[in-house]
Design a protein around this motif. Sequence first.
Motif, PDB file in Angstrom:
ATOM      1  N   LEU A  48       6.495   5.179   1.683  1.00  0.00           N
ATOM      2  CA  LEU A  48       5.878   6.105   1.946  1.00  0.00           C
ATOM      3  C   LEU A  48       7.035   7.591   0.928  1.00  0.00           C
ATOM      4  N   ASN A  49       6.360   8.292   0.498  1.00  0.00           N
ATOM      5  CA  ASN A  49       6.806   9.392   0.199  1.00  0.00           C
ATOM      6  C   ASN A  49       7.551  10.288   1.082  1.00  0.00           C
ATOM      7  N   VAL A  50       8.377  10.295   0.636  1.00  0.00           N
ATOM      8  CA  VAL A  50       9.370  11.318   1.903  1.00  0.00           C
ATOM      9  C   VAL A  50       9.729  12.600   0.741  1.00  0.00           C
ATOM     10  N   LEU A  80      10.610   3.250   1.604  1.00  0.00           N
ATOM     11  CA  LEU A  80      10.576   4.362   0.999  1.00  0.00           C
ATOM     12  C   LEU A  80      10.627   5.413  -0.739  1.00  0.00           C
ATOM     13  N   GLU A  81      10.038   6.204  -0.715  1.00  0.00           N
ATOM     14  CA  GLU A  81       9.911   6.658  -2.275  1.00  0.00           C
ATOM     15  C   GLU A  81       9.886   8.235  -2.843  1.00  0.00           C
ATOM     16  N   ILE A  82      11.331   7.667  -2.957  1.00  0.00           N
ATOM     17  CA  ILE A  82      12.119   9.819  -4.071  1.00  0.00           C
ATOM     18  C   ILE A  82      11.744   9.544  -4.653  1.00  0.00           C
ATOM     19  N   ILE A 119      12.202   4.603  -6.234  1.00  0.00           N
ATOM     20  CA  ILE A 119      12.386   5.928  -7.182  1.00  0.00           C
ATOM     21  C   ILE A 119      10.388   6.034  -7.510  1.00  0.00           C
ATOM     22  N   ASP A 120      10.651   6.940  -7.095  1.00  0.00           N
ATOM     23  CA  ASP A 120       8.636   7.290  -7.603  1.00  0.00           C
ATOM     24  C   ASP A 120       8.880   8.225  -9.121  1.00  0.00           C
ATOM     25  N   ASP A 121       8.177   8.253  -9.722  1.00  0.00           N
ATOM     26  CA  ASP A 121       7.960   9.265 -11.095  1.00  0.00           C
ATOM     27  C   ASP A 121       8.768   9.011 -11.752  1.00  0.00           C
ATOM     28  N   ALA A 163       0.724  -0.913   0.083  1.00  0.00           N
ATOM     29  CA  ALA A 163       0.108  -0.028   0.260  1.00  0.00           C
ATOM     30  C   ALA A 163       0.917   1.403   0.288  1.00  0.00           C
ATOM     31  N   GLU A 164       0.593   2.274  -0.726  1.00  0.00           N
ATOM     32  CA  GLU A 164       1.014   3.518  -0.266  1.00  0.00           C
ATOM     33  C   GLU A 164       0.306   4.663   0.405  1.00  0.00           C
ATOM     34  N   ALA A 165       0.768   4.592   1.755  1.00  0.00           N
ATOM     35  CA  ALA A 165       0.281   5.768   1.903  1.00  0.00           C
ATOM     36  C   ALA A 165       0.851   7.180   1.342  1.00  0.00           C
TER      37      ALA A 165
HETATM   38 MG    MG Z   1       4.959   7.877  -4.514  1.00  0.00          MG
END
Ligand code: MG
Length: 286
Positions: free
Chosen positions: A124-126, A156-158, A185-187, A65-67
Motif C-alpha cells: 500500500l502507498n501511504v 507499506l510503501e513510503i 521505500i518507493d521510487d 500486489a500493489e494496491a
Molecule cells: Mg508504490
Amino acid sequence: HADVAMYHAKSSGRNNYTFYTPDMSKAISRRLQLENGLLRALKNGEFIVQYQPKIHLETGEISGAEALLRWNHPELGLVPPNEFIPIAEETGLIIPIGEWVLKTSCMQSKIWQKSGLLPINLALNVSYQQLKTRNFILSIQQALAESGLDPQFLELEITESMLREAGELKIVLDALRPIGIKLAIDDFGVGYSSLSMLQYVDINNLKIDMSLIKDIPESTKAEAIAKTIIELGKNLNCTITAEGVETKEQFDFLKKNNCHFGQGYLFSRPLDGSDFEKLLRNWRKD
Ligand code: MG
Ligand code: C2E
Ligand code: MG
Ligand code: MG
C-alpha cells in the motif's frame, strides 16, 4: 506562449486584459471540480482500488500486489492518482481516503486467501500526512484486526523523499515494527534524500524507480545504477523490486543481476479486483 500572446492581444483589444489563457482556466476549473468532489467521492463510493501483480523474477510466481487508487468520477471518467492525491493531501482528505484504501485492500486480500488462493503480499502507498497522524498505528491495527489479515502480508510503501523527515518518521516506523508488517521505500533513486538516511530506518524492500529501468538495456549507465541499487539492497538485507518493467530485455537483465521482484506492464497492468483474481487463478509461470 503563442496562445497566451494571442489571447492577450484579443482581450486587450477589447480593453479587458486577463492573465488567464483558455487552457489555464480549463485546468483551474478541473482542479476545483476535483477538489470539491473528493468528499462526495468518498461518501458515494467513487473510488476504486486496482491491483498490480509483483512477480518473483526467479520463479515467475506472483508474490504480491500493489494496491493503486483510482477515482471513477461521474463527469470526468477515470482520474489518475497523480492528479487527485496531491489535492487530497492539501485538503487533508488523504487521511480518510487512505484509511478506505487500507480497509478495502486488506479485506480483499483476506477474501482471496479464504477462497483458497495462496497468500500474497499486499503493498500500500501511504502519504506523509497519513503517517504523521496520531491515529495511524491504530488504523493499521484496526484494518488488520477487522480483516483478519496476517500482518506479515502487509507492506507499506513510503517514498524516498519522505526519508528527509527521518527524525519524525522514525518514531512512527519504530512503532510499526512490533506489529509485524513490512516496509518499502518507493521510487528509490529519484528522491532528494541522502543515502545516509537508510541507516536510521529498517527497510524490507527497495523499489527502484521506473525512470531508472526505462533505459535498460540501451544505457550502460542506467544498467550500472540499477546493479548498484541491487547490491545496496543486498548489503542492507532487503529485497529489491524493479518498477516499470516493460520489456523482455529489462526482465532478463534484472533476473540475471539477482533483482528479486519486478512490476510492470510486461507482466500486467493494474487490474480491477475481479480481473486480478482471475489472473491469480490462471497465472502461468512462463
Ligand atoms: Mg508504490
Ligand atoms: P507508485 O506507487 O510508484 O506506483 C507505480 C505507478 O506506475 C502506478 O501508477 C502504476 O500504474 C504505474 N506503472 C506500473 N507499471 C508500469 C509500467 O510498466 N510502465 C509505466 N509507464 N507505468 C507503470 P498510478 O497507479 O497512476 O499511481 C501513481 C502514483 O500515485 C503511485 O506511484 C503512488 O505514488 C500514488 N498512489 C496510488 N495509489 C495511492 C494510494 O492509495 N495512496 C497514496 N498515498 N498514493 C497512491
Ligand atoms: Mg513508484
Ligand atoms: Mg510514485
